[in-house]
Write a protein that holds these residues in place. Structure first.
Motif, PDB file in Angstrom:
ATOM      1  N   TYR A 142       0.839  -1.200   0.000  1.00  0.00           N
ATOM      2  CA  TYR A 142       0.000   0.000   0.000  1.00  0.00           C
ATOM      3  C   TYR A 142       0.875   1.251   0.000  1.00  0.00           C
ATOM      4  CZ  TYR A 142       1.024  -0.361   4.998  1.00  0.00           C
ATOM      5  OH  TYR A 142       1.659  -0.479   6.208  1.00  0.00           O
ATOM      6  N   HIS A 143       0.278   2.349  -0.363  1.00  0.00           N
ATOM      7  CA  HIS A 143       0.943   3.657  -0.346  1.00  0.00           C
ATOM      8  C   HIS A 143       1.119   4.094   1.113  1.00  0.00           C
ATOM      9  CE1 HIS A 143       1.434   7.998  -0.814  1.00  0.00           C
ATOM     10  NE2 HIS A 143       1.791   7.753  -2.070  1.00  0.00           N
ATOM     11  N   PRO A 144       2.231   4.760   1.438  1.00  0.00           N
ATOM     12  CA  PRO A 144       2.464   5.187   2.822  1.00  0.00           C
ATOM     13  C   PRO A 144       1.332   6.035   3.429  1.00  0.00           C
ATOM     14  CG  PRO A 144       4.462   5.488   1.525  1.00  0.00           C
ATOM     15  CD  PRO A 144       3.376   5.067   0.569  1.00  0.00           C
ATOM     16  N   TYR A 145       0.556   6.729   2.607  1.00  0.00           N
ATOM     17  CA  TYR A 145      -0.574   7.513   3.113  1.00  0.00           C
ATOM     18  C   TYR A 145      -1.507   6.658   3.971  1.00  0.00           C
ATOM     19  CZ  TYR A 145      -5.011  10.008   3.139  1.00  0.00           C
ATOM     20  OH  TYR A 145      -6.183  10.600   3.538  1.00  0.00           O
ATOM     21  N   PHE A 146      -1.682   5.392   3.597  1.00  0.00           N
ATOM     22  CA  PHE A 146      -2.648   4.527   4.271  1.00  0.00           C
ATOM     23  C   PHE A 146      -2.140   3.928   5.576  1.00  0.00           C
ATOM     24  CE2 PHE A 146      -3.875   4.278  -0.282  1.00  0.00           C
ATOM     25  CZ  PHE A 146      -5.070   4.967  -0.163  1.00  0.00           C
ATOM     26  N   GLU A 147      -0.864   4.118   5.874  1.00  0.00           N
ATOM     27  CA  GLU A 147      -0.294   3.589   7.116  1.00  0.00           C
ATOM     28  C   GLU A 147      -1.059   4.104   8.337  1.00  0.00           C
ATOM     29  OE1 GLU A 147       2.088   1.476   9.721  1.00  0.00           O
ATOM     30  OE2 GLU A 147       2.028   1.323   7.545  1.00  0.00           O
ATOM     31  N   ARG A 148      -1.502   5.347   8.294  1.00  0.00           N
ATOM     32  CA  ARG A 148      -2.207   5.941   9.430  1.00  0.00           C
ATOM     33  C   ARG A 148      -3.499   5.191   9.772  1.00  0.00           C
ATOM     34  NH1 ARG A 148      -5.089  11.402   7.956  1.00  0.00           N
ATOM     35  NH2 ARG A 148      -6.244  10.812   6.099  1.00  0.00           N
ATOM     36  N   TYR A 149      -4.083   4.528   8.816  1.00  0.00           N
ATOM     37  CA  TYR A 149      -5.275   3.722   9.074  1.00  0.00           C
ATOM     38  C   TYR A 149      -4.899   2.294   9.472  1.00  0.00           C
ATOM     39  CZ  TYR A 149      -7.588   7.581   6.663  1.00  0.00           C
ATOM     40  OH  TYR A 149      -8.026   8.818   6.285  1.00  0.00           O
ATOM     41  N   ILE A 150      -4.000   1.693   8.728  1.00  0.00           N
ATOM     42  CA  ILE A 150      -3.625   0.303   8.964  1.00  0.00           C
ATOM     43  C   ILE A 150      -3.039   0.116  10.357  1.00  0.00           C
ATOM     44  CG2 ILE A 150      -2.054  -1.545   8.220  1.00  0.00           C
ATOM     45  CD1 ILE A 150      -2.614  -0.583   5.315  1.00  0.00           C
ATOM     46  N   GLU A 151      -2.257   1.088  10.816  1.00  0.00           N
ATOM     47  CA  GLU A 151      -1.625   0.954  12.139  1.00  0.00           C
ATOM     48  C   GLU A 151      -2.638   0.976  13.280  1.00  0.00           C
ATOM     49  OE1 GLU A 151      -0.394   5.646  12.854  1.00  0.00           O
ATOM     50  OE2 GLU A 151       1.166   4.176  12.480  1.00  0.00           O
ATOM     51  N   LEU A 152      -3.841   1.451  13.037  1.00  0.00           N
ATOM     52  CA  LEU A 152      -4.881   1.486  14.072  1.00  0.00           C
ATOM     53  C   LEU A 152      -5.557   0.130  14.293  1.00  0.00           C
ATOM     54  CD1 LEU A 152      -6.691   4.824  13.112  1.00  0.00           C
ATOM     55  CD2 LEU A 152      -5.054   4.454  14.979  1.00  0.00           C
ATOM     56  N   VAL A 153      -5.429  -0.761  13.339  1.00  0.00           N
ATOM     57  CA  VAL A 153      -6.149  -2.040  13.384  1.00  0.00           C
ATOM     58  C   VAL A 153      -5.402  -3.019  14.286  1.00  0.00           C
ATOM     59  CG1 VAL A 153      -7.085  -3.939  12.008  1.00  0.00           C
ATOM     60  CG2 VAL A 153      -6.986  -1.624  11.039  1.00  0.00           C
ATOM     61  N   LEU A 160      -1.511  -1.835  -4.559  1.00  0.00           N
ATOM     62  CA  LEU A 160      -2.389  -1.928  -3.389  1.00  0.00           C
ATOM     63  C   LEU A 160      -3.079  -3.273  -3.445  1.00  0.00           C
ATOM     64  CD1 LEU A 160      -3.645  -0.307  -0.966  1.00  0.00           C
ATOM     65  CD2 LEU A 160      -5.487   0.267  -2.537  1.00  0.00           C
ATOM     66  N   THR A 161      -2.932  -4.078  -2.386  1.00  0.00           N
ATOM     67  CA  THR A 161      -3.564  -5.395  -2.359  1.00  0.00           C
ATOM     68  C   THR A 161      -4.971  -5.319  -1.798  1.00  0.00           C
ATOM     69  OG1 THR A 161      -2.738  -5.918  -0.147  1.00  0.00           O
ATOM     70  CG2 THR A 161      -1.334  -6.569  -2.030  1.00  0.00           C
ATOM     71  N   ALA A 162      -5.747  -6.335  -2.120  1.00  0.00           N
ATOM     72  CA  ALA A 162      -7.083  -6.455  -1.535  1.00  0.00           C
ATOM     73  C   ALA A 162      -6.968  -6.546  -0.014  1.00  0.00           C
ATOM     74  CB  ALA A 162      -7.793  -7.683  -2.104  1.00  0.00           C
ATOM     75  N   ARG A 163      -5.963  -7.244   0.474  1.00  0.00           N
ATOM     76  CA  ARG A 163      -5.753  -7.370   1.919  1.00  0.00           C
ATOM     77  C   ARG A 163      -5.528  -5.995   2.554  1.00  0.00           C
ATOM     78  NH1 ARG A 163      -0.882 -10.975   4.414  1.00  0.00           N
ATOM     79  NH2 ARG A 163       0.442  -9.518   3.277  1.00  0.00           N
ATOM     80  N   ALA A 164      -4.680  -5.179   1.948  1.00  0.00           N
ATOM     81  CA  ALA A 164      -4.430  -3.844   2.494  1.00  0.00           C
ATOM     82  C   ALA A 164      -5.707  -3.015   2.507  1.00  0.00           C
ATOM     83  CB  ALA A 164      -3.343  -3.142   1.691  1.00  0.00           C
ATOM     84  N   LEU A 165      -6.493  -3.117   1.451  1.00  0.00           N
ATOM     85  CA  LEU A 165      -7.754  -2.372   1.409  1.00  0.00           C
ATOM     86  C   LEU A 165      -8.679  -2.772   2.551  1.00  0.00           C
ATOM     87  CD1 LEU A 165      -8.441  -2.260  -2.397  1.00  0.00           C
ATOM     88  CD2 LEU A 165      -8.465  -0.280  -0.866  1.00  0.00           C
TER      89      LEU A 165
END
Length: 176
Positions: A10-21, A145-150
């Protein structure tokens, strides 16, 4: 158990969301989030739904509508990628979507119900994906961007907005 996506998915922009999970079963997280959001917002009054913590910010009702719009959009991206369409998605303009959504004309409970319906559809889609679909890729922001990352972004986006709702909207009413 679906594993957390790697940074190259995924693009680094999305790290802020993924790290919350949290590191738990993703489908369980999505279900518990849906329940938490419903419980958090089930008794919101009309006045509370219209509340803006600053003049140019969205109302609580609009934030909830935005959450549903983003999840719809990202779920479509999951579907396309999981089905093998290696498409390149352009970012959508959240302010344009908001300007044309007219959430302010809807009853808050209808917006909350819509969000729950969207989450049920997302959960249904994700629960039916075959194992080999999770690592299929599309492109967003010129990066794979993978389906998993989404799927993780969907969960993280809700967690992001749950925190904003609690901190900036409900504290005024001492709700949580």
């Amino acid at each position: 158990m679906l594993k957390r996506p790697k940074k190259n998915e995924y693009h680094p922009y999305f790290e802020r969301y993924i790290e919350l999970v949290p590191d738990e079963e993703l489908l369980d997280i999505l279900k518990s989030q849906q329940e938490a959001t419903a419980n958090l917002l089930q008794d919101i009054s009309r006045e509370q739904g219209e509340y803006r913590y600053e003049a140019k910010k969205w109302s609580l009702k609009e934030v909830l509508g935005h959450m549903a719009d983003v999840e719809r959009t990202l779920s479509y991206h999951v579907l396309a990628i999981a089905r093998g369409d290696a498409v390149s998605f352009t970012p959508f303009d959240k302010d344009l979507y908001m300007a044309n959504a007219h959430f302010s004309q809807l009853d808050f409970q209808d917006v909350l119900s819509d969000f729950s319906i969207v989450r049920n559809c997302t959960s249904s889609l994700l629960s039916c994906l075959p194992d080999n679909a999770w690592m299929r890729t599309g492109t967003v922001l010129n990066q794979p961007l993978t389906a998993r990352a989404l799927a993780y972004i969907i969960a993280g986006h809700e967690l992001h907005h749950q925190a904003i709702i609690k901190e900036r909207y409900l504290l005024k009413y001492n709700c949580h």
